[in-house]
Design an enzyme around this catalytic site. Sequence first.
Site, short mmCIF file in Angstrom:
data_model
loop_
_atom_site.label_atom_id
_atom_site.label_comp_id
_atom_site.label_asym_id
_atom_site.label_seq_id
_atom_site.Cartn_x
_atom_site.Cartn_y
_atom_site.Cartn_z
N ASN A 1 62.72 66.43 -2.26
CA ASN A 1 62.51 65.11 -1.65
C ASN A 1 63.30 64.10 -2.48
O ASN A 1 62.89 63.73 -3.58
CB ASN A 1 61.01 64.80 -1.67
CG ASN A 1 60.71 63.37 -1.25
OD1 ASN A 1 61.57 62.68 -0.68
ND2 ASN A 1 59.51 62.91 -1.53
N TRP A 2 64.42 63.66 -1.93
CA TRP A 2 65.29 62.75 -2.70
C TRP A 2 64.76 61.32 -2.75
O TRP A 2 65.29 60.51 -3.50
CB TRP A 2 66.70 62.74 -2.10
CG TRP A 2 67.45 64.02 -2.25
CD1 TRP A 2 67.00 65.20 -2.77
CD2 TRP A 2 68.81 64.25 -1.86
NE1 TRP A 2 67.99 66.15 -2.74
CE2 TRP A 2 69.12 65.59 -2.18
CE3 TRP A 2 69.80 63.45 -1.27
CZ2 TRP A 2 70.37 66.15 -1.93
CZ3 TRP A 2 71.04 64.01 -1.02
CH2 TRP A 2 71.32 65.35 -1.35
N LYS A 3 63.80 61.02 -1.91
CA LYS A 3 63.29 59.63 -1.82
C LYS A 3 64.46 58.68 -1.56
O LYS A 3 65.39 59.04 -0.85
CB LYS A 3 62.48 59.28 -3.07
CG LYS A 3 61.43 60.35 -3.39
CD LYS A 3 60.41 59.93 -4.39
CE LYS A 3 59.42 61.08 -4.58
NZ LYS A 3 58.30 60.73 -5.42
N HIS B 1 53.69 61.31 3.33
CA HIS B 1 53.87 61.30 1.87
C HIS B 1 53.04 60.15 1.30
O HIS B 1 52.92 59.10 1.93
CB HIS B 1 55.35 61.14 1.53
CG HIS B 1 55.61 61.32 0.05
ND1 HIS B 1 55.36 60.32 -0.85
CD2 HIS B 1 56.07 62.38 -0.66
CE1 HIS B 1 55.66 60.77 -2.07
NE2 HIS B 1 56.09 62.01 -1.97
N GLU C 1 53.64 57.97 -0.78
CA GLU C 1 54.35 56.68 -0.86
C GLU C 1 54.37 55.99 0.51
O GLU C 1 54.30 54.76 0.59
CB GLU C 1 55.76 56.91 -1.43
CG GLU C 1 55.69 57.18 -2.93
CD GLU C 1 56.81 58.04 -3.49
OE1 GLU C 1 57.86 58.15 -2.83
OE2 GLU C 1 56.62 58.59 -4.59
N GLU D 1 49.81 67.11 -2.95
CA GLU D 1 50.48 66.24 -3.91
C GLU D 1 49.48 65.24 -4.48
O GLU D 1 49.25 64.16 -3.91
CB GLU D 1 51.61 65.48 -3.22
CG GLU D 1 52.76 66.35 -2.80
CD GLU D 1 54.08 65.61 -2.94
OE1 GLU D 1 54.99 66.15 -3.58
OE2 GLU D 1 54.19 64.48 -2.45
N GLY E 1 55.82 61.61 -9.93
CA GLY E 1 56.73 60.75 -10.67
C GLY E 1 56.19 60.29 -12.02
O GLY E 1 56.72 59.35 -12.61
N SER F 1 55.65 66.10 -10.25
CA SER F 1 56.25 66.37 -11.56
C SER F 1 56.61 67.85 -11.77
O SER F 1 56.48 68.37 -12.89
CB SER F 1 55.34 65.85 -12.69
OG SER F 1 55.19 64.45 -12.58
N GLY G 1 60.40 66.10 -6.35
CA GLY G 1 61.03 64.79 -6.24
C GLY G 1 62.17 64.65 -7.23
O GLY G 1 63.27 65.15 -7.02
N GLY G 2 61.90 63.99 -8.34
CA GLY G 2 62.94 63.66 -9.33
C GLY G 2 63.82 64.84 -9.72
O GLY G 2 65.05 64.70 -9.83
#
Length: 266
Positions: free
Chosen positions: A14-16, A104, A106, A176, A182, A222, A243-244
């Site tokens: 997930n590149w956001k 998600h 967010e 999640e 994150g 994470s 993610g990151g």
Amino acid sequence: MQMAVTRRPLISGNWKMHHDHIEALHTVRDLGLRLKPEDVARVDVSVHPPFTDLRTAQTLVEAEGLPIALGAQHCNDHDRGAYTGEVSPQMLARLGVRYVLVGHSERRQLFAMSDELVAATLRAVIKHEMRPICCVGETEEERGAGRTEERLGAQLEAALAGLAPEVVATMVVAYEPVWAIGTGNAATAVDAEDACLFIRQRVAALVGEEAAAALRVQYGGSVNPANAADYMAEPDVDGLLVGGASLDAATFVEIVRASQPVARRH
Ligand code: PGA
């Protein structure tokens, strides 16, 4: 839970809101060069770039026959209409998108996405023959109050009520925990397994055992190359939502390599 089926792991990046379309071109190309046939023989891989990158990524994936499924991070629940700024599931399907993240945390927290809208979006994604990755998870406060299962159960019930078992069987649910996203504060593998098992049991109660046994449940929050294998060794964790650590192709491929089913306990 006893399983009648073998679930093929799904590792999703997930590149956001990172990487413009030029960076996407380089990252997807790099992924394509690094992923070896043996890396993807028993594991599915999806990337979820921003909307503006999708056409570029699609062209590359299709032209080169890359073993990467195209994913999106969100979509509207309507096919078309006066919804300024939105992107429809129909548009995504036309671009060859296969997986769409729905709900998600967010989106839920920053864009007020309600349980009802999550449910409507799930159905819209399914209608266009893409697979939703339905995200659920508790906040730190809910966890502290011992309300994790209550929250997960309510989110699942709202999202899945009324869906046919054969549809649910093809879906993905991502566990999640909001406090792990994150933050570098990843859940332990045991906690991730407990939550993923709870999700499967709740799906069994809501939709039926067969669908629950086929459904893939990812852990996200994470995830990195050092902890990926621990999650994947758990019997009810069928993949990872990253993610990151998915922004860099080399790091993401390390996670894919750490997620091979040979390491699993069942
Ligand atoms: P993270 O994000 O891996 O950067 O914690 C996960 C996600 O939000 O899907």
